[in-house]
Motif scaffolding. Structure first.
Motif, PDB file in Angstrom:
ATOM      1  N   MET A   1       0.843  -1.179   0.000  1.00 26.75           N
ATOM      2  CA  MET A   1       0.000   0.000   0.000  1.00 26.75           C
ATOM      3  C   MET A   1       0.890   1.245   0.000  1.00 26.75           C
ATOM      4  N   ALA A   2       0.524   2.247  -0.778  1.00 31.16           N
ATOM      5  CA  ALA A   2       1.309   3.474  -0.897  1.00 31.16           C
ATOM      6  C   ALA A   2       1.192   4.313   0.371  1.00 31.16           C
ATOM      7  N   THR A   3       2.279   4.974   0.703  1.00 24.76           N
ATOM      8  CA  THR A   3       2.298   5.878   1.845  1.00 24.76           C
ATOM      9  C   THR A   3       1.459   7.110   1.541  1.00 24.76           C
ATOM     10  N   VAL A   4       0.564   7.442   2.452  1.00 30.33           N
ATOM     11  CA  VAL A   4      -0.277   8.632   2.301  1.00 30.33           C
ATOM     12  C   VAL A   4       0.359   9.758   3.119  1.00 30.33           C
ATOM     13  N   ILE A   5       0.547  10.917   2.477  1.00 32.12           N
ATOM     14  CA  ILE A   5       1.222  12.053   3.096  1.00 32.12           C
ATOM     15  C   ILE A   5       0.278  13.248   3.133  1.00 32.12           C
ATOM     16  N   SER A   6       0.192  13.903   4.296  1.00 30.24           N
ATOM     17  CA  SER A   6      -0.537  15.171   4.409  1.00 30.24           C
ATOM     18  C   SER A   6       0.471  16.279   4.687  1.00 30.24           C
TER      19      SER A   6
ATOM     20  N   LYS B   1       4.148  15.939  -4.896  1.00 30.10           N
ATOM     21  CA  LYS B   1       3.146  15.522  -5.878  1.00 30.10           C
ATOM     22  C   LYS B   1       3.825  15.226  -7.218  1.00 30.10           C
ATOM     23  N   ARG B   2       4.728  16.134  -7.627  1.00 28.06           N
ATOM     24  CA  ARG B   2       5.449  15.974  -8.901  1.00 28.06           C
ATOM     25  C   ARG B   2       6.308  14.698  -8.900  1.00 28.06           C
ATOM     26  N   LEU B   3       6.834  14.345  -7.734  1.00 28.55           N
ATOM     27  CA  LEU B   3       7.662  13.142  -7.610  1.00 28.55           C
ATOM     28  C   LEU B   3       6.833  11.861  -7.541  1.00 28.55           C
ATOM     29  N   GLY B   4       5.500  11.998  -7.521  1.00 27.61           N
ATOM     30  CA  GLY B   4       4.636  10.823  -7.571  1.00 27.61           C
ATOM     31  C   GLY B   4       4.128  10.321  -6.228  1.00 27.61           C
ATOM     32  N   TYR B   5       4.369  11.074  -5.174  1.00 23.58           N
ATOM     33  CA  TYR B   5       3.866  10.666  -3.857  1.00 23.58           C
ATOM     34  C   TYR B   5       2.359  10.875  -3.774  1.00 23.58           C
ATOM     35  N   ASN B   6       1.724  10.082  -2.929  1.00 24.59           N
ATOM     36  CA  ASN B   6       0.290  10.172  -2.658  1.00 24.59           C
ATOM     37  C   ASN B   6       0.112  11.232  -1.577  1.00 24.59           C
TER      38      ASN B   6
ATOM     39  N   VAL C   1      -7.475  13.968   5.043  1.00 26.11           N
ATOM     40  CA  VAL C   1      -7.223  12.565   4.731  1.00 26.11           C
ATOM     41  C   VAL C   1      -6.342  11.942   5.814  1.00 26.11           C
ATOM     42  N   VAL C   2      -6.738  10.766   6.312  1.00 29.16           N
ATOM     43  CA  VAL C   2      -5.920  10.045   7.295  1.00 29.16           C
ATOM     44  C   VAL C   2      -4.612   9.656   6.611  1.00 29.16           C
ATOM     45  N   SER C   3      -3.494   9.979   7.275  1.00 29.09           N
ATOM     46  CA  SER C   3      -2.192   9.860   6.623  1.00 29.09           C
ATOM     47  C   SER C   3      -1.181   9.082   7.442  1.00 29.09           C
TER      48      SER C   3
END
Length: 87
Positions: free
Chosen positions: A1-6, A19-24, A32-34
């Motif tokens: 599962m991808a790491t979610v970042i706030s 965002k540009r580097l492809g992070y969620n 959003v729960v992160s």
């Protein structure tokens, strides 16, 4: 599962670069729960950080003070899960 970042809304540069580097990645205002929360200690209190999508008490959320960090620094911290001391 991808790491979610706030990311705190004020830290636009970090948000856009991650965002540009492809992070969620989301902004605090998205609620959003992160897995990772990047905040600015200059403008924030713990109350605003805790309402920014920190997961429930049975999970871990990695907090990063994004003040004066380059995106490469943040990327390294996220990937290694290592962060220098608070003092």
């Amino acid at each position: 599962m991808a790491t979610v970042i706030s990311v705190e809304d004020r830290l636009d540069k970090l948000y856009n670069e991650l965002k540009r580097l492809g992070y969620n990645v989301y902004k605090f205002s998205d609620g959003v729960v992160s897995d990772v929360v990047i905040y600015s200690g200059e403008y924030n209190s713990f109350n605003s950080i805790s309402s920014a999508g920190i997961a429930s008490s049975n999970t871990e959320t990695f907090l990063i003070n994004g003040d004066n960090l380059k995106v490469s620094d943040v990327q390294n911290i996220i990937e290694t899960r290592l962060y220098s001391s608070l003092f």
